[in-house]
Scaffold this active site. Structure first.
Site, mmCIF file in Angstrom:
data_model
loop_
_atom_site.group_PDB
_atom_site.id
_atom_site.type_symbol
_atom_site.label_atom_id
_atom_site.label_comp_id
_atom_site.label_asym_id
_atom_site.label_seq_id
_atom_site.Cartn_x
_atom_site.Cartn_y
_atom_site.Cartn_z
ATOM 1 N N SER A 106 0.834 -1.192 0.000
ATOM 2 C CA SER A 106 0.000 0.000 0.000
ATOM 3 C C SER A 106 0.881 1.258 0.000
ATOM 4 O O SER A 106 1.710 1.431 -0.893
ATOM 5 C CB SER A 106 -0.950 -0.050 1.194
ATOM 6 O OG SER A 106 -1.969 0.907 1.069
ATOM 7 N N ASP B 68 -8.833 -3.512 -6.660
ATOM 8 C CA ASP B 68 -8.396 -3.021 -5.359
ATOM 9 C C ASP B 68 -9.116 -1.701 -5.098
ATOM 10 O O ASP B 68 -9.013 -0.767 -5.891
ATOM 11 C CB ASP B 68 -6.880 -2.822 -5.371
ATOM 12 C CG ASP B 68 -6.306 -2.452 -4.013
ATOM 13 O OD1 ASP B 68 -6.927 -1.641 -3.302
ATOM 14 O OD2 ASP B 68 -5.228 -2.970 -3.667
ATOM 15 N N HIS C 51 -7.587 -5.517 -1.126
ATOM 16 C CA HIS C 51 -6.297 -4.874 -0.920
ATOM 17 C C HIS C 51 -5.309 -5.916 -0.406
ATOM 18 O O HIS C 51 -5.682 -6.774 0.398
ATOM 19 C CB HIS C 51 -6.464 -3.760 0.111
ATOM 20 C CG HIS C 51 -5.386 -2.741 0.124
ATOM 21 N ND1 HIS C 51 -4.956 -2.074 -1.005
ATOM 22 C CD2 HIS C 51 -4.653 -2.233 1.150
ATOM 23 C CE1 HIS C 51 -3.998 -1.218 -0.673
ATOM 24 N NE2 HIS C 51 -3.797 -1.292 0.625
#
Length: 494
Positions: A206, A431, A460
């Site tokens: 991320s 995502d 995610h």
């Protein structure tokens, strides 16, 4: 991507030349960290240590702050390749215990070859932490993410953003003002030096993909095998502002997965008979709750309104395992279930939220200059609400950075293809937080430095997170052998 809630839910020079930093003194570099037992419930093999770094890299011999790092040594010293540094998401996520959680999921071939190393980034957790000292009401996710009012007005968001900026600027101190992605990259290289490693492998997830890409841009010769998982758009003109905007298309990409699940026969949390009914049902319910919220004692805020439902939707799209959270709240809003019990955050969790929010605000606002005109945000919100009603204009709304009193200390790093071809991107097609279209922008910026493995999956996180044997095998092979695919790779579902 800016994501306050990962800890809360338990819990970035344009065209920068290669940065040359003052090396650690020889004695400090050779001594290495002193490892001791970690606090808390961690893998018994996990050890912790401290590394000191400059508060201000323009004054490397001036005031120092502390980073806390952790490691689980390679399981097979005879096969040891080096260090795999795990770079946490957020910004503002803690990473100290990632080695413990990663050791449960990574294949033995990776555990045999790497010391798994985690760290709390500058300002986070045990690493000279910061706090804004916000009021409890401002810790609600519907305040931290700028959800517009039911009629689309952003006046309340402007007031909240201004208040958060003023409070964080007043209470955060010099450490908060020092937080930025370039400084995280410099801190990472100080960790490398402290560990005595000539080169560093890393696994960033991320926000950690952007921090990892910036590190690989600023310190290309110090990189070994770099895995970037769930990738942020590195656009230097927007940086985190672009990540927030990506929630709009990301939610649209992902919501059909929830709709299929929520209409599946035999699902005890089924909300509709067909997937096609789920989206209008959600939108109608959110609008109804905008008009007539339901009391929700103990919650923050103490009501189920349309924006609480939308926020729950966004958080639930991160993983299939969170789908029931949204379905059950929808059922409660429809009067088919009671609202779940709610209670104030325990004090340790509230402190962790304060910490995460402060680091998030510091990173978002110190990385890049944000537009300051509320009228421009209002115009963008109106257009976004019409185009993407699921997220109701939130992704392009005003944030505290519009009122941040400090200018960024340096321009955002422009991620480029200059450096060794040693980067592998891993990306889900659907995502909600770091959508595929943004990952393609990072892939384009890195060019031949990178390959990308794309997994036909939603949610995610990719590597050892979604149960896709094809995607996991590509990443594992790269970490174990250093070989990337000859071309970008697509992995089907399953």
């Amino acid at each position: 991507m800016p994501n306050f809630n990962r800890t809360a839910a338990a819990a970035t020079a344009a065209a920068l030349a290669l940065t040359v930093l003052t090396a650690l003194p020889a004695a400090a570099a050779s001594k290495g960290p002193t490892w001791t037992a970690c606090q808390g419930k961690t893998d018994p093999r996990q050890q912790c240590a401290t590394v000191t770094v400059p508060l201000d890299y323009d004054d490397p011999d001036g005031e120092q702050i502390t980073l806390v790092i952790s490691r689980i040594p390679a399981a097979n010293p005879g096969l040891r390749h080096g260090v795999l540094l795990t770079i946490p998401g957020g910004p503002g996520g803690t990473g100290l215990d990632i080695p413990t959680s990663a050791a449960k999921r990574l294949p033995q071939s990776v555990l045999d070859r790497y010391d798994l190393v985690g760290f709390d980034p500058r300002g986070v957790g045990r690493s000279t932490p910061v706090s804004c000292g916000l009021d409890t009401a401002d810790l609600a996710m519907v305040k931290l993410r700028p959800w517009p009012a039911a009629d689309g007005s952003i006046d309340g968001n402007v007031a909240t953003a201004r208040r958060l900026a003023e409070t964080c600027a007043r209470n955060g101190g010099p450490v908060l003002r020092s937080i930025s992605t370039p400084n995280e990259a410099r801190d990472i290289d100080r960790i490398r030096q402290a560990l005595g490693e000539r080169r560093l492998s890393a696994w960033g997830t991320s926000y950690g993909t952007y921090a990892g890409a910036v590190y690989a841009t600023m310190f290309p010769r110090q990189t070994d095998r770099i895995v970037l998982d769930s990738n942020d758009d590195p656009d230097p003109s927007k940086v985190e502002r672009g990540w927030l905007a990506n929630y709009g298309p990301g939610a649209e990409d992902r919501f059909p997965d929830f709709a299929r699940w929520a209409a599946a026969p035999g699902n005890p949390d089924r909300v509709a008979d067909t997937p096609e009914e789920v989206r209008p049902l959600f939108l109608d319910l959110a609008a109804r709750l905008d008009r007539a919220p339901l009391p929700w004692p103990g919650a923050n805020p103490a009501e189920l309104n349309g924006n609480v439902l939308r926020e729950t939707m966004l958080e639930s799209l991160y993983a299939d395992a969170k789908f029931p959270d949204l379905a059950r709240l929808m059922l409660a809003g429809l009067g088919r279930r009671p609202l779940p019990a709610a209670a104030p955050l325990p004090e340790p969790v509230a402190q962790a939220v304060q910490n995460t929010v402060a680091v998030s605000v510091g990173t978002l606002c110190n990385d890049v200059t944000w537009p300051a005109d509320p009228a421009a945000y209002a115009k963008d919100v109106a257009a976004e609400r019409a185009a993407r009603p699921l997220t109701a204009g939130m992704p392009v709304n005003v944030m505290p950075c519009a009122f941040w009193p400090f200018a960024p200390a340096e321009p955002p790093v422009r991620v480029t293809d200059r450096g060794p071809a040693n980067i592998l991107l891993a990306q889900n097609l659907r995502d909600p937080a770091t959508p595929y279209r943004g990952a393609l922008k990072l892939r384009e910026a890195l060019s031949d430095r990178a390959r990308m493995v794309t997994v036909d999956s939603g949610g995610h996180d990719v590597y050892v997170a979604n149960g896709n044997p094809c995607g996991d095998a590509v990443v594992t092979d790269f970490l174990v052998t250093g070989r990337r695919p000859a071309d970008d790779t697509y992995c089907p579902a399953g």
